[in-house]
Design a protein around this motif. Sequence first.
Motif, PDB file in Angstrom:
ATOM      1  N   ARG A   3      23.616  54.332 -40.616  1.00 26.93           N
ATOM      2  CA  ARG A   3      23.309  53.453 -39.484  1.00 26.93           C
ATOM      3  C   ARG A   3      24.546  52.624 -39.135  1.00 26.93           C
ATOM      4  N   VAL A   4      24.987  52.736 -37.882  1.00 26.82           N
ATOM      5  CA  VAL A   4      26.255  52.151 -37.459  1.00 26.82           C
ATOM      6  C   VAL A   4      26.032  51.106 -36.371  1.00 26.82           C
ATOM      7  N   ALA A   5      26.819  50.041 -36.455  1.00 27.93           N
ATOM      8  CA  ALA A   5      26.885  49.050 -35.371  1.00 27.93           C
ATOM      9  C   ALA A   5      28.300  49.057 -34.810  1.00 27.93           C
ATOM     10  N   VAL A   6      28.422  49.186 -33.499  1.00 30.32           N
ATOM     11  CA  VAL A   6      29.725  49.162 -32.834  1.00 30.32           C
ATOM     12  C   VAL A   6      29.934  47.772 -32.234  1.00 30.32           C
ATOM     13  N   VAL A   7      31.022  47.138 -32.629  1.00 30.33           N
ATOM     14  CA  VAL A   7      31.314  45.768 -32.200  1.00 30.33           C
ATOM     15  C   VAL A   7      32.537  45.781 -31.282  1.00 30.33           C
ATOM     16  N   GLY A   8      32.336  45.383 -30.038  1.00 28.83           N
ATOM     17  CA  GLY A   8      33.398  45.403 -29.042  1.00 28.83           C
ATOM     18  C   GLY A   8      33.270  46.636 -28.176  1.00 28.83           C
ATOM     19  N   LEU A   9      32.889  46.461 -26.920  1.00 26.98           N
ATOM     20  CA  LEU A   9      32.580  47.588 -26.042  1.00 26.98           C
ATOM     21  C   LEU A   9      33.656  47.794 -24.986  1.00 26.98           C
ATOM     22  N   ASN A  18      30.588  57.044 -28.166  1.00 24.27           N
ATOM     23  CA  ASN A  18      30.392  58.407 -27.689  1.00 24.27           C
ATOM     24  C   ASN A  18      30.428  59.404 -28.844  1.00 24.27           C
ATOM     25  N   VAL A  19      31.335  59.185 -29.791  1.00 24.38           N
ATOM     26  CA  VAL A  19      31.434  60.074 -30.953  1.00 24.38           C
ATOM     27  C   VAL A  19      30.168  59.984 -31.801  1.00 24.38           C
ATOM     28  N   TYR A  20      29.714  58.767 -32.066  1.00 22.17           N
ATOM     29  CA  TYR A  20      28.525  58.601 -32.903  1.00 22.17           C
ATOM     30  C   TYR A  20      27.301  59.288 -32.304  1.00 22.17           C
ATOM     31  N   ARG A  21      27.218  59.291 -30.987  1.00 20.69           N
ATOM     32  CA  ARG A  21      26.068  59.930 -30.341  1.00 20.69           C
ATOM     33  C   ARG A  21      26.096  61.443 -30.541  1.00 20.69           C
ATOM     34  N   SER A  22      27.264  61.985 -30.880  1.00 24.66           N
ATOM     35  CA  SER A  22      27.375  63.434 -31.086  1.00 24.66           C
ATOM     36  C   SER A  22      27.167  63.842 -32.538  1.00 24.66           C
ATOM     37  N   LEU A  23      27.076  62.869 -33.449  1.00 24.80           N
ATOM     38  CA  LEU A  23      26.957  63.170 -34.876  1.00 24.80           C
ATOM     39  C   LEU A  23      25.489  63.142 -35.304  1.00 24.80           C
ATOM     40  N   SER A  24      25.026  64.243 -35.855  1.00 29.94           N
ATOM     41  CA  SER A  24      23.609  64.355 -36.215  1.00 29.94           C
ATOM     42  C   SER A  24      23.234  63.518 -37.423  1.00 29.94           C
ATOM     43  N   ASN A  25      24.237  63.083 -38.194  1.00 28.22           N
ATOM     44  CA  ASN A  25      23.947  62.296 -39.403  1.00 28.22           C
ATOM     45  C   ASN A  25      24.190  60.803 -39.204  1.00 28.22           C
ATOM     46  N   THR A  27      22.960  57.246 -36.934  1.00 24.16           N
ATOM     47  CA  THR A  27      22.087  56.523 -36.009  1.00 24.16           C
ATOM     48  C   THR A  27      22.811  55.274 -35.532  1.00 24.16           C
ATOM     49  N   ILE A  28      22.823  55.045 -34.235  1.00 25.60           N
ATOM     50  CA  ILE A  28      23.412  53.815 -33.699  1.00 25.60           C
ATOM     51  C   ILE A  28      22.357  52.724 -33.813  1.00 25.60           C
ATOM     52  N   ALA A  29      22.598  51.795 -34.734  1.00 18.90           N
ATOM     53  CA  ALA A  29      21.625  50.733 -34.992  1.00 18.90           C
ATOM     54  C   ALA A  29      21.783  49.584 -34.019  1.00 18.90           C
ATOM     55  N   ALA A  30      23.036  49.276 -33.650  1.00 17.09           N
ATOM     56  CA  ALA A  30      23.270  48.101 -32.801  1.00 17.09           C
ATOM     57  C   ALA A  30      24.603  48.230 -32.087  1.00 17.09           C
ATOM     58  N   ILE A  31      24.703  47.532 -30.970  1.00 11.69           N
ATOM     59  CA  ILE A  31      25.976  47.340 -30.279  1.00 11.69           C
ATOM     60  C   ILE A  31      26.148  45.844 -30.088  1.00 11.69           C
ATOM     61  N   CYS A  32      27.411  45.410 -30.057  1.00  9.37           N
ATOM     62  CA  CYS A  32      27.649  43.970 -30.003  1.00  9.37           C
ATOM     63  C   CYS A  32      28.855  43.674 -29.122  1.00  9.37           C
ATOM     64  N   ASP A  33      28.678  42.729 -28.203  1.00 10.17           N
ATOM     65  CA  ASP A  33      29.788  42.271 -27.361  1.00 10.17           C
ATOM     66  C   ASP A  33      29.400  40.907 -26.792  1.00 10.17           C
ATOM     67  N   ALA A  34      30.374  40.001 -26.748  1.00  8.71           N
ATOM     68  CA  ALA A  34      30.113  38.665 -26.219  1.00  8.71           C
ATOM     69  C   ALA A  34      29.989  38.667 -24.708  1.00  8.71           C
ATOM     70  N   ASP A  35      30.476  39.730 -24.057  1.00  8.68           N
ATOM     71  CA  ASP A  35      30.416  39.851 -22.600  1.00  8.68           C
ATOM     72  C   ASP A  35      29.074  40.470 -22.212  1.00  8.68           C
ATOM     73  N   ALA A  36      28.236  39.706 -21.529  1.00  9.01           N
ATOM     74  CA  ALA A  36      26.889  40.163 -21.189  1.00  9.01           C
ATOM     75  C   ALA A  36      26.910  41.397 -20.294  1.00  9.01           C
ATOM     76  N   ASP A  37      27.889  41.498 -19.398  1.00 10.65           N
ATOM     77  CA  ASP A  37      27.952  42.649 -18.496  1.00 10.65           C
ATOM     78  C   ASP A  37      28.333  43.919 -19.239  1.00 10.65           C
ATOM     79  N   ASP A  80      24.477  49.928 -41.903  1.00 17.01           N
ATOM     80  CA  ASP A  80      25.279  50.365 -43.055  1.00 17.01           C
ATOM     81  C   ASP A  80      26.780  50.207 -42.786  1.00 17.01           C
ATOM     82  N   VAL A  81      27.184  50.493 -41.558  1.00 15.86           N
ATOM     83  CA  VAL A  81      28.597  50.505 -41.184  1.00 15.86           C
ATOM     84  C   VAL A  81      28.812  49.608 -39.976  1.00 15.86           C
ATOM     85  N   VAL A  82      29.815  48.739 -40.070  1.00 16.01           N
ATOM     86  CA  VAL A  82      30.220  47.940 -38.913  1.00 16.01           C
ATOM     87  C   VAL A  82      31.560  48.480 -38.433  1.00 16.01           C
TER      88      VAL A  82
END
Length: 339
Positions: A3-9, A18-25, A27-37, A80-82
């Motif tokens: 389970r991965v969280a990507v910080v900074g979009l 984009n890479v994580y969405r292609s990996l079958s093993n 799951t994107i658990a969260a995304i994080c960015d201070a910019d609401a847009d 699991d992974v930040v």
Amino acid sequence: MTRVAVVGLGMMGLTHLNVYRSLSNVTIAAICDADADRLSGETTATGNVEGTADASVKSLPAEVRRCSDLNEVIGAADVDVVDICLPTHLHVRFGKQVLLAGQHLIVEKPLARNSTDADELAQAARSAKGLAFVGQCMRFWPGWAWLKDAVNDGRYGKVLAATFRRVVDHPKGAFYENGDLCGGALLDLHIHDTDFVHYLFGMPKSVNSFGYSKNTNEPDHVVTRYLYDHVPLVVAEGGWAMSDGFPFSMSYNLNFENATVDFDINREQSLRICEVGKPIEYPEVDAKMGYDLQLAYFIDCIEKQRKPETVTLENAADTIRIVEAEAESIKTGSAVSLG
């Protein structure tokens, strides 16, 4: 499932997403960015290589948490992974927090703004429960990974000369316009080739660099000769000082005793081999990019509970030391020893 969280979009955060969405093993658990847009997908970054930053935040499943505060990700039970794709000067601060929380850590390149911070993060990783990884993607990039094998196994004899080039127009935005934060093209862009030179040939004895500032107060265009006893000539050029609209270009040319090989990302048959006594070859190169392969590699390391070896935080810290020597050489007009 990791389970991965990507910080900074920004560009790299979206590329990793984009890479994580292609990996079958994964799951994107969260995304994080201070910019609401950015967090909502109303604004998106663009990449300088075709196929990067293509992920759409808007199309993520509803169960993916959207966070504006990094504290909602660090130490979270469902992560699991930040994956930190924040501005360079923030890597050491938040990277250490992730490691202290017991999670696995990915840091985009460069590892830190300077070698002192890089050493601090590498030291924290040594005693951490989780694994740590830095995105020096050229070590995984098809064509470049092939070159590493060709140099290592000596299939064409000794290397006589190696030349690398990576140039583009200046990326826009406050971060890239502030050399104190981004380090100019020397640290943010040229570091790819400095790292690959380091990967191929080890630490150079010295560097002799020439360059200038144009878009920031740090070097925005640089040419460096790396001095080695076992390779007569190693040179790399990098910069983002080209006029607006100049397309991204990355290439190499290596002259061996028995062959000349080159790679140009903008050429249809990107890899070319001119071997003595043989017709010119154009081997097929994997269409995947280094980003895909490096993230898949680290996820595999996590699943197998083994430390990454292709690139380590110590490697990345040493690469920053070389870049700092290049910066000093530009300032002083003299070669700088790396001991």
